[in-house]
Design a protein around this motif. Structure first.
Motif, mmCIF file in Angstrom:
data_model
loop_
_atom_site.group_PDB
_atom_site.id
_atom_site.type_symbol
_atom_site.label_atom_id
_atom_site.label_comp_id
_atom_site.label_asym_id
_atom_site.label_seq_id
_atom_site.Cartn_x
_atom_site.Cartn_y
_atom_site.Cartn_z
ATOM 1 N N ALA A 98 86.336 28.108 80.945
ATOM 2 C CA ALA A 98 86.267 28.762 79.632
ATOM 3 C C ALA A 98 84.885 29.368 79.411
ATOM 4 C CB ALA A 98 86.597 27.758 78.527
ATOM 5 N N ALA A 99 83.843 28.605 79.761
ATOM 6 C CA ALA A 99 82.469 29.105 79.580
ATOM 7 C C ALA A 99 82.268 30.355 80.432
ATOM 8 C CB ALA A 99 81.460 28.023 79.942
ATOM 9 N N ALA A 100 82.759 30.294 81.677
ATOM 10 C CA ALA A 100 82.587 31.440 82.584
ATOM 11 C C ALA A 100 83.343 32.654 82.062
ATOM 12 C CB ALA A 100 83.063 31.072 83.986
ATOM 13 N N LYS A 101 84.557 32.438 81.562
ATOM 14 C CA LYS A 101 85.348 33.554 81.022
ATOM 15 C C LYS A 101 84.652 34.182 79.834
ATOM 16 C CE LYS A 101 90.173 33.153 82.082
ATOM 17 N NZ LYS A 101 91.409 32.468 81.787
ATOM 18 N N PHE A 102 84.071 33.334 79.004
ATOM 19 C CA PHE A 102 83.434 33.857 77.795
ATOM 20 C C PHE A 102 82.041 34.389 78.075
ATOM 21 C CE2 PHE A 102 81.935 33.785 73.357
ATOM 22 C CZ PHE A 102 82.996 34.475 72.794
ATOM 23 N N GLY A 103 81.501 34.007 79.238
ATOM 24 C CA GLY A 103 80.180 34.506 79.614
ATOM 25 C C GLY A 103 79.038 33.761 78.961
ATOM 26 N N THR A 104 79.259 32.470 78.685
ATOM 27 C CA THR A 104 78.165 31.687 78.110
ATOM 28 C C THR A 104 77.715 30.589 79.076
ATOM 29 O OG1 THR A 104 77.367 30.571 76.135
ATOM 30 C CG2 THR A 104 79.584 29.973 76.846
ATOM 31 N N ALA A 105 76.677 29.850 78.706
ATOM 32 C CA ALA A 105 76.124 28.831 79.611
ATOM 33 C C ALA A 105 76.756 27.474 79.343
ATOM 34 C CB ALA A 105 74.617 28.742 79.417
ATOM 35 N N MET A 106 76.776 26.655 80.403
ATOM 36 C CA MET A 106 77.320 25.298 80.261
ATOM 37 C C MET A 106 76.322 24.288 80.782
ATOM 38 S SD MET A 106 80.716 23.646 82.027
ATOM 39 C CE MET A 106 81.025 21.882 81.935
ATOM 40 N N CYS A 107 76.170 23.198 80.032
ATOM 41 C CA CYS A 107 75.359 22.085 80.520
ATOM 42 C C CYS A 107 76.299 20.929 80.854
ATOM 43 C CB CYS A 107 74.360 21.666 79.435
ATOM 44 S SG CYS A 107 73.292 20.322 79.964
ATOM 45 N N LEU A 108 76.157 20.372 82.040
ATOM 46 C CA LEU A 108 77.037 19.289 82.500
ATOM 47 C C LEU A 108 76.355 17.942 82.322
ATOM 48 C CD1 LEU A 108 79.711 18.569 84.018
ATOM 49 C CD2 LEU A 108 78.314 18.510 86.102
#
Ligand code: FNR
Length: 387
Positions: A98-108
């Motif tokens: 979802a983050a990649a599709k929306f083009g935002t960053a993700m913290c794991l």
């Protein structure tokens, strides 16, 4: 339960409450003790009022911005939140997509139920990923996580600094919370030396966890969260950041700074950024709301390092206010988990879309067409209002 499709982030929360098993819902929504800070994180935004400008061309409102030199489509990013497969079978993989599709960053999160390598692979290099780190007494454990994250392509290391010990979350204690048996803390599969028994004290207790009515057993992956918490390095201090700087080239971001004093020390220690965060009110109850801590941190940082914020973001106007007060981006924790519970990848995407649409609307109605134009001139605190 909400009937019909969710139209705001609170609708996702209501749906999650109605559908998740009680133990999972309690774990996600809870804060420390009587949850004063959890509530204040949200309420504090309403104490800041917007000073809108009119007759500004808002025919093309843009939310694109940059994070660590990379373009992202929105300043709304995904916070580190543990154990996402409890919300949906796809867990962190769905969040990553979802983050990649929306083009935002993700913290794991360190305590993810999907491993470091698989989560970033799911994003196919589209977005900047961050890895959240806890530093353990056994530095080898943390070092191996840092090396794996860097090797896998993560850009930033978010060192959580508000958790030398776990805050007391009463609902989890009452529920005797544990990770469901079919799930595992996936980042520790490759740490065979870390066994439960090797961490027990002489009385067979986990240090610092005597109050939990749990008998640790060998080979029980559900125990690992408690075990690792009990082994967090409580002596960690600003000097130790040199060690992290030595072992990684990733950006180092301190997650959990709430004061000007610590901002000064963070700048002096050479970190790249800080997240104003109180862990979503899950650590020290009674700590001030993050939006109220933000101005002093931004003032102390003096533009030398990036300042971010998380905590209580539920509406576009909350994001608008945080950015006006100097946050470069914000992170959402619980709303992402509730989106995940609602419909996996689609649910997280919907949460991001809704929140970003609300941000765009707030910007348009306040007469601002791009992120870099937001500033304190658009806000006034209720204590400064003149009638
Ligand atoms: C968290 N948070 C968190 N932070 C962290 O550094 N490591 C972690 O493993 C977790 N895990 C975690 C689990 C759950 C269920 C929640 C709700 C939160 C804190 C998180 O990164 C962030 O600071 C807050 O969630 C922000 O507040 P909101 O957006 O939830 O209000």
């Amino acid at each position: 339960m909400v009937s019909g499709a969710p139209v705001c982030l609170d609708d996702f929360e209501k749906h999650a409450q109605a559908t998740l098993p009680k133990m999972v819902w309690d774990y996600y929504k809870s804060g420390a003790m009587d949850e004063q800070t959890v509530n204040d994180n949200k309420q504090a935004y309403s104490r800041w009022r917007i000073r809108p400008r009119v007759l500004v061309d808002v025919s093309n409102v843009r939310t694109e911005t940059k994070l660590f030199g990379d373009r992202i489509s929105t300043p709304i990013c995904i916070a580190a939140a543990a154990m996402q497969r409890m919300a949906h079978p796809d867990g962190e993989l769905a969040t990553s997509r979802a983050a990649a599709k929306f083009g935002t960053a993700m913290c794991l999160s360190t305590y993810s139920t999907t491993c470091i390598e698989d989560v970033i692979a799911e994003g196919k290099g589209a977005i900047p990923y961050g890895f959240q780190l806890y530093v353990y007494k056994d530095r080898q454990v943390s070092e191996s996580l840092v090396r794996r994250a860097e090797k896998a392509g993560y850009k930033a290391l978010y060192v959580t600094v508000d958790t030398p010990l776990l805050g007391r979350r009463l609902a989890d204690e009452r529920n005797v919370f544990e990770l469901p048996k079919h799930l595992r803390l996936a980042n520790f599969d490759a740490t065979p030396s870390l066994t439960v028994s090797s961490l027990l004290d002489r009385r067979g207790h986990l240090p610092g966890q005597n109050d939990l009515p749990i008998t640790p057993t060998e080979d029980d992956p559900a125990m690992m969260n408690i075990v690792l918490s009990a082994t967090t390095d409580t002596s960690l201090n600003f000097e130790d950041l040199k060690w992290l700087r030595r072992i990684t080239k990733m950006k180092i971001i301190l997650k959990g700074v709430m004061t000007a004093e610590d901002t000064e020390l963070a700048v002096a220690a050479g970190v790249d950024g800080i997240v104003v965060s109180n862990h979503g009110g899950r650590q020290l109850d009674g700590v001030l709301a993050t939006i109220d801590a933000l101005p002093e941190v931004v003032a102390a940082a003096k533009g030398r390092i990036d300042v971010f914020l998380d905590g209580g973001i539920r509406k576009g106007t909350d994001v608008f206010k945080a950015l006006c007060l100097g946050a470069k981006a914000v992170y959402i924790g619980r709303p992402m988990l509730y989106g995940l519970a609602y419909a996996g990848e689609e649910g997280v995407l919907k949460v991001l879309e809704l929140l970003n649409d609300e941000l765009k609307l707030a910007m348009a109605l306040a007469g601002v067409d791009s992120i870099d134009r937001l500033g304190p001139q658009y806000l006034i605190h209720e204590t400064e209002e003149t009638f």
